[in-house]
Design a protein around this motif. Structure first.
Motif, PDB file in Angstrom:
ATOM      1  N   SER A 113     -15.113  41.725  17.842  1.00 27.25           N
ATOM      2  CA  SER A 113     -15.344  41.072  19.312  1.00 27.25           C
ATOM      3  C   SER A 113     -15.622  42.161  20.217  1.00 27.25           C
ATOM      4  N   SER A 114     -15.323  41.794  21.443  1.00 29.31           N
ATOM      5  CA  SER A 114     -15.570  42.618  22.447  1.00 29.31           C
ATOM      6  C   SER A 114     -14.764  42.548  23.695  1.00 29.31           C
ATOM      7  N   GLU A 115     -14.330  43.792  24.426  1.00 29.14           N
ATOM      8  CA  GLU A 115     -13.619  43.507  25.702  1.00 29.14           C
ATOM      9  C   GLU A 115     -14.597  42.584  26.712  1.00 29.14           C
ATOM     10  N   THR A 116     -15.800  42.860  26.446  1.00 25.20           N
ATOM     11  CA  THR A 116     -16.754  42.004  27.602  1.00 25.20           C
ATOM     12  C   THR A 116     -16.327  40.435  27.443  1.00 25.20           C
ATOM     13  N   VAL A 117     -15.828  40.235  26.330  1.00 23.66           N
ATOM     14  CA  VAL A 117     -15.378  38.480  26.466  1.00 23.66           C
ATOM     15  C   VAL A 117     -14.742  38.160  27.696  1.00 23.66           C
ATOM     16  N   SER A 143     -25.150  37.769  27.794  1.00 19.76           N
ATOM     17  CA  SER A 143     -25.418  37.311  26.470  1.00 19.76           C
ATOM     18  C   SER A 143     -24.834  37.741  25.348  1.00 19.76           C
ATOM     19  N   TYR A 144     -24.785  39.241  25.490  1.00 17.61           N
ATOM     20  CA  TYR A 144     -23.830  39.862  24.335  1.00 17.61           C
ATOM     21  C   TYR A 144     -22.634  39.355  24.499  1.00 17.61           C
ATOM     22  N   ALA A 145     -22.067  39.531  25.582  1.00 15.58           N
ATOM     23  CA  ALA A 145     -20.398  39.105  25.545  1.00 15.58           C
ATOM     24  C   ALA A 145     -20.386  37.490  25.148  1.00 15.58           C
ATOM     25  N   ARG A 170     -11.060  42.907  19.729  1.00 13.11           N
ATOM     26  CA  ARG A 170     -11.940  43.081  21.138  1.00 13.11           C
ATOM     27  C   ARG A 170     -11.844  44.477  21.401  1.00 13.11           C
ATOM     28  N   PHE A 171     -12.870  45.066  20.872  1.00 16.66           N
ATOM     29  CA  PHE A 171     -12.845  46.738  21.102  1.00 16.66           C
ATOM     30  C   PHE A 171     -13.233  46.952  22.556  1.00 16.66           C
ATOM     31  N   SER A 172     -12.791  47.992  23.106  1.00 10.70           N
ATOM     32  CA  SER A 172     -13.239  48.755  24.374  1.00 10.70           C
ATOM     33  C   SER A 172     -14.422  49.563  23.989  1.00 10.70           C
ATOM     34  N   VAL A 173     -14.727  50.215  24.975  1.00 14.04           N
ATOM     35  CA  VAL A 173     -15.941  51.085  24.577  1.00 14.04           C
ATOM     36  C   VAL A 173     -15.490  52.424  23.551  1.00 14.04           C
ATOM     37  N   VAL A 174     -16.038  52.422  22.268  1.00 13.05           N
ATOM     38  CA  VAL A 174     -15.488  53.322  21.375  1.00 13.05           C
ATOM     39  C   VAL A 174     -16.333  54.492  21.705  1.00 13.05           C
ATOM     40  N   ARG A 194     -15.296  51.530  36.772  1.00 16.20           N
ATOM     41  CA  ARG A 194     -14.778  50.078  36.997  1.00 16.20           C
ATOM     42  C   ARG A 194     -15.262  49.045  36.275  1.00 16.20           C
ATOM     43  N   TRP A 195     -16.478  49.432  35.861  1.00 16.32           N
ATOM     44  CA  TRP A 195     -16.893  47.978  35.149  1.00 16.32           C
ATOM     45  C   TRP A 195     -16.228  47.767  33.941  1.00 16.32           C
ATOM     46  N   ASN A 196     -15.400  48.508  33.225  1.00 16.77           N
ATOM     47  CA  ASN A 196     -14.580  47.871  32.150  1.00 16.77           C
ATOM     48  C   ASN A 196     -13.141  48.541  32.587  1.00 16.77           C
TER      49      ASN A 196
HETATM   50  O1  LIG Z   1     -21.989  48.752  22.263  1.00 16.45           O
HETATM   51  C1  LIG Z   1     -21.826  49.106  23.591  1.00 16.45           C
HETATM   52  O2  LIG Z   1     -22.241  49.666  24.427  1.00 16.45           O
HETATM   53  C2  LIG Z   1     -20.789  47.870  24.210  1.00 16.45           C
HETATM   54  O3  LIG Z   1     -20.154  46.999  23.169  1.00 16.45           O
HETATM   55  C3  LIG Z   1     -19.061  46.672  23.551  1.00 16.45           C
HETATM   56  O4  LIG Z   1     -19.030  45.598  23.105  1.00 16.45           O
HETATM   57  C4  LIG Z   1     -18.200  47.079  24.561  1.00 16.45           C
HETATM   58  O5  LIG Z   1     -17.173  46.184  24.509  1.00 16.45           O
HETATM   59  C5  LIG Z   1     -19.019  47.511  25.620  1.00 16.45           C
HETATM   60  O6  LIG Z   1     -18.202  47.691  26.606  1.00 16.45           O
HETATM   61  C6  LIG Z   1     -19.883  48.662  25.096  1.00 16.45           C
HETATM   62  O7  LIG Z   1     -20.598  48.891  26.272  1.00 16.45           O
END
Ligand SMILES: O=C(O)[C@H]1OC(=O)[C@H](O)[C@@H](O)[C@@H]1O
Ligand SMILES: NC(=O)C1=CN([C@@H]2O[C@H](COP(=O)(O)OP(=O)(O)OC[C@H]3O[C@@H](n4cnc5c(N)ncnc54)[C@H](O)[C@@H]3O)[C@@H](O)[C@H]2O)C=CC1
Length: 282
Positions: A113-117, A143-145, A170-174, A194-196
């Protein structure tokens, strides 16, 4: 265990395959991208097609589902069309992977999943409270989130209907060491993070979280924040909050450089101990 890793040729997928192989698991990389020297460790499949997902997961004991896309808006004059393509590809693929797992009687699907949810990039609304954790409302802004939030909804259905135990990470930016080296150039512009909420997570720690999630004892569908315990910033977290989040309630005292995305639940339920920080590399 024999584990199908969807998106296994991608950046996180390669790290997950290496982590699982290092712990004695057999892996099958499932990817739409071609792999040279195709063999028992690879199955080509476009997961937007259910039958391809069903074929690809045949023989697996568990799945790590990482395949996803973000279609660049620049592909069309109408960004809404690219948004629709991203949503459809990811929501459909995730449905198909869960459905294929149900067909094969596979209980555990660990998936990205993603932090963006929870709202990053927070252009529409600020976070409800900080630090972000699993109690924060799901409020996708892109739409990705949305495709990831839908996946979390689908996971509850498959847990309810088939007794599966899916784990949404829910990964943050890897990030990895190469990217850590570039970090100082952004410190003059802290507003860019700030965005994340200045969060990140190390690639190797992400791979470990996937491995641990495959065997953790869990009931029903679980969603977990996966972020490093510290921020990406050279500024103390209290300063970032004062300067950029002054209206957002903060629910507890925070350490000097503590992340504003809290992974305590993953630590508790998976035994995950994020071990790598940019602070050790830069
Ligand atoms: O793949 C990416 O760049 C994005 O993927 C995600 O889901 C991360 O949570 C997002 O913060 C990243 O920007
Ligand atoms: N990289 C990041 O910072 C973050 C990534 N994620 C998620 O983690 C997962 C993996 O991300 P990355 O490895 O960075 O991405 P990546 O783009 O490097 O790898 C994705 C892989 O999935 C494959 N794929 C895409 N569509 C497919 C389809 N229809 N059928 C089969 N394979 C398909 C691609 O060929 C690629 O090999 C994704 O679900 C992504 O949304 C979540 C949060 C942060």
């Amino acid at each position: 265990m024999r584990i199908a890793v969807t998106g296994g040729l991608g950046r996180i997928g390669r790290a997950v395959v290496a982590e699982l192989a290092g712990h004695g698991h057999d892996t099958v990389r499932v990817d739409v991208a071609p792999m040279r020297g195709q063999g028992p460790g690879y199955r080509r499949a476009d997961l937007r097609e259910l039958w391809q997902a069903v074929d690809a997961l045949d023989g697996a004991d568990a799945v790590v589902h990482l395949a996803a896309t973000g279609v660049p808006d620049s592909h069309t004059l109408h960004p809404e069309l690219a948004e629709g393509a991203t949503y459809t590809a990811n929501a459909t693929s995730t449905y198909n992977v869960f459905q294929a797992a149900a067909v094969h009687g596979i209980d555990r699907v660990v998936w990205a999943s993603s932090e963006t949810v929870l709202g990053p990039p927070f252009r529409i609304a600020d976070p409800v409270q900080l630090p972000l954790d699993e109690t924060h409302p799901v409020r996708p802004e892109t739409s990705y989130a949305l495709s990831k939030a839908m996946g979390e909804g689908l996971a509850h259905h498959f847990a309810h209907r088939h007794g599966m135990t899916p784990v949404a990470l829910r990964f943050s930016v890897v990030m990895d060491e190469e990217e850590y080296a570039a970090l100082p150039q952004y410190w003059a512009e802290p507003e860019r993070g700030r965005w994340n909420l200045w969060s990140y997570v190390d690639l190797a720690d992400v791979a470990v979280s996937c491995r641990l999630a495959l065997t953790a004892e869990l009931v029903g569908a679980t969603a977990l924040m996966i972020a490093a315990p510290d921020t990406l910033s050279d500024r103390p977290t209290a300063e970032l909050l004062d300067a950029f989040c002054e209206k957002v309630p903060v629910t507890r005292a925070l350490g000097a450089f503590e992340s504003l995305q809290c992974s305590a639940k993953a630590v508790e339920l998976l035994g995950w101990r994020p071990a790598r920080s940019w602070r050790d590399a830069v």
